[in-house]
Design a protein around this motif. Structure first.
Motif, PDB file in Angstrom:
ATOM      1  N   TYR A  50       6.120  -0.697  27.940  1.00  0.00           N
ATOM      2  CA  TYR A  50       5.806  -1.870  26.990  1.00  0.00           C
ATOM      3  C   TYR A  50       5.478  -1.024  26.010  1.00  0.00           C
ATOM      4  N   HIS A  94       5.409  -2.684  32.873  1.00  0.00           N
ATOM      5  CA  HIS A  94       4.265  -2.018  32.280  1.00  0.00           C
ATOM      6  C   HIS A  94       3.474  -2.986  31.423  1.00  0.00           C
ATOM      7  N   ARG A 124      -3.682   1.793  29.210  1.00  0.00           N
ATOM      8  CA  ARG A 124      -4.213   1.495  28.064  1.00  0.00           C
ATOM      9  C   ARG A 124      -3.403   1.537  26.906  1.00  0.00           C
ATOM     10  N   GLY A 125      -2.414   2.415  27.036  1.00  0.00           N
ATOM     11  CA  GLY A 125      -1.718   2.693  25.544  1.00  0.00           C
ATOM     12  C   GLY A 125      -2.017   3.745  24.901  1.00  0.00           C
ATOM     13  N   ASP A 126      -1.350   4.062  23.993  1.00  0.00           N
ATOM     14  CA  ASP A 126      -1.820   5.277  23.147  1.00  0.00           C
ATOM     15  C   ASP A 126      -2.300   4.672  21.680  1.00  0.00           C
ATOM     16  N   ALA A 144      -7.818   0.955  30.711  1.00  0.00           N
ATOM     17  CA  ALA A 144      -6.977   0.272  31.485  1.00  0.00           C
ATOM     18  C   ALA A 144      -7.631  -0.434  32.791  1.00  0.00           C
ATOM     19  N   TYR A 179      -3.081  11.876  35.898  1.00  0.00           N
ATOM     20  CA  TYR A 179      -2.551  12.794  34.878  1.00  0.00           C
ATOM     21  C   TYR A 179      -2.821  14.260  35.541  1.00  0.00           C
ATOM     22  N   HIS A 183      -5.854  13.844  31.364  1.00  0.00           N
ATOM     23  CA  HIS A 183      -5.428  13.035  30.093  1.00  0.00           C
ATOM     24  C   HIS A 183      -6.001  13.807  28.992  1.00  0.00           C
ATOM     25  N   SER A 186      -9.628  13.514  27.801  1.00  0.00           N
ATOM     26  CA  SER A 186     -10.759  13.761  28.534  1.00  0.00           C
ATOM     27  C   SER A 186     -11.288  15.299  28.483  1.00  0.00           C
ATOM     28  N   ASP A 192     -11.783  13.118  34.044  1.00  0.00           N
ATOM     29  CA  ASP A 192     -10.698  11.937  34.140  1.00  0.00           C
ATOM     30  C   ASP A 192     -10.486  11.430  35.547  1.00  0.00           C
ATOM     31  N   LYS A 199     -10.451   3.232  38.238  1.00  0.00           N
ATOM     32  CA  LYS A 199      -9.313   2.036  38.598  1.00  0.00           C
ATOM     33  C   LYS A 199      -8.791   1.622  39.917  1.00  0.00           C
TER      34      LYS A 199
END
Ligand code: FAD
Length: 317
Positions: A50, A94, A124-126, A144, A179, A183, A186, A192, A199
């Motif tokens: 997405y 996504h 979450r997206g960037d 997220a 990750y 990430h 983090s 992280d 989640k």
């Protein structure tokens, strides 16, 4: 079928693909021309990314500027439906926090549920390209984990603003990102992993990792996750290097290391074709080792590289 059902039923390592919606103005044929040559390898599921809208400033006739929002790659929900309809392969949509209010997210989830798409990867997206840090949409989610909670609520029949009304219970299988090299925002891996566990505790069913080029990073990550009490399946995500420029662009974009041995090999290549071959060879070795280690599935970031993907899959599966 749900991703975790695929994983539970499999007696060998599965494979899955990640594809990007075409740029706005292109046809769905762009998706089919990537997938047609790859479906014979029987992916268990196909993820569709997405992409948030970005704003640009467009000059008006009177020398002033308009702030205009554009989404360069729309169509995730439609592509997920097209994949399931055309190939009878489960798709994973996504869904991102960035650029969406909770109400817009709820509408998208309702569309997905109506279309029979019960697999989502929640992210979450960037940060927007024009911003340094991630800024949630007013009325949107910050992380997220908040998206996971919204989907879990819908799976219980609880919709926004309707606390007291028992609605239709959606049936989403929920994936989240992990990750191996942490990430980039983090402070350390432990922090992280704490948020990754949140989640999972909120209701996520499995993890798909950011790409990595050194399997030891993945194996160590899985060990750390297990030590932190994360017990859900962890799917490694990998990608083949297909151009010499990627040894710089990938670390910059995805915040991952590229092993010295791979850099040395790529730097010795004198043609673009040789680089592609070296990238494919590395990815084959990575895949073979992951299969040997008994990972439940390998998730390939295809990025439209059909020839490279075919070479890898022919050797590994
Ligand atoms: P989060 O889980 O929210 O974590 C982001 C950061 O915040 C981490 O540093 C985490 O440790 C920290 N954090 C988490 N929760 C909290 C909390 N409650 N309080 C404080 N800190 C917290 N991007 C897209 O735009 N579209 C896509 O389709 C897409 N697909 C992806 C698929 C995969 C498999 C992966 C690995 C990434 C994908 N991304 C995608 C990129 C992703 O959106 C970015 O990496 C983003 O920066 C982080 O997303 P996340 O879901 O991991 O965020």
């Amino acid at each position: 079928m749900k991703v975790t059902e695929h994983l539970n039923r499999a007696d060998k390592t599965l494979l899955s693909f990640e594809i990007l919606p075409p740029l706005k103005g292109k046809s769905i044929q762009n998706i089919y021309s990537v997938l047609d040559p790859l479906v014979e390898f029987k992916p268990a599921f196909i993820n569709v990314t997405y992409h948030r809208s970005e704003y640009i400033y467009k000059k008006r006739g009177d020398e002033r500027f308009d702030k205009v929002f554009i989404r360069k790659r729309p169509g995730t929900v439609g592509i997920c439906a097209a994949v399931q309809f055309k190939y009878h392969i489960d798709s994973v949509a996504h869904i991102i926090c960035g650029g969406f209010t909770k109400e817009e997210t709820e509408d998208a989830l309702i569309d997905l549920s109506y279309l029979g798409i019960d697999n989502v990867l929640l992210l979450r997206g960037d940060a927007s390209k024009n911003e340094r840090d991630f800024i949630p949409e007013p009325g949107g989610h910050s992380h997220a984990v908040d998206l996971v909670r919204q989907v879990v609520d819908m799976n219980r029949g609880k919709y926004l603003e309707e606390d007291s009304i028992q609605g239709y219970k959606t049936d989403f299988n929920i994936g989240v990102a992990g990750y191996p090299e942490k990430h980039f925002e983090s402070p350390n891996l432990k922090s992280d992993l704490k948020h990754l566990k949140e989640k999972i505790d909120a209701g996520a069913d499995y993890i798909v990792t950011q790409m990595f080029f050194d399997n030891q990073q993945f194996f160590a990550f899985v060990d750390r996750c297990r030590a932190e009490g994360i017990t859900v399946p962890i799917i490694p995500g990998i990608k083949s290097i297909t151009a010499a420029s990627q040894i710089h662009s990938i670390p910059r974009t995805f915040h991952v290391d590229i092993p010295e041995a791979l850099i040395d090999t790529i730097e010795k290549c004198t043609t673009a074709e040789a680089v592609k071959k070296a990238g494919v060879a590395w990815c084959i070795e990575q895949s073979r080792e992951l299969v040997k280690a008994g990972v439940p599935c390998i998730h390939y970031y295809t990025m439209g590289n059909v020839d490279a993907m075919r070479s890898i899959l022919t050797e590994v599966f």
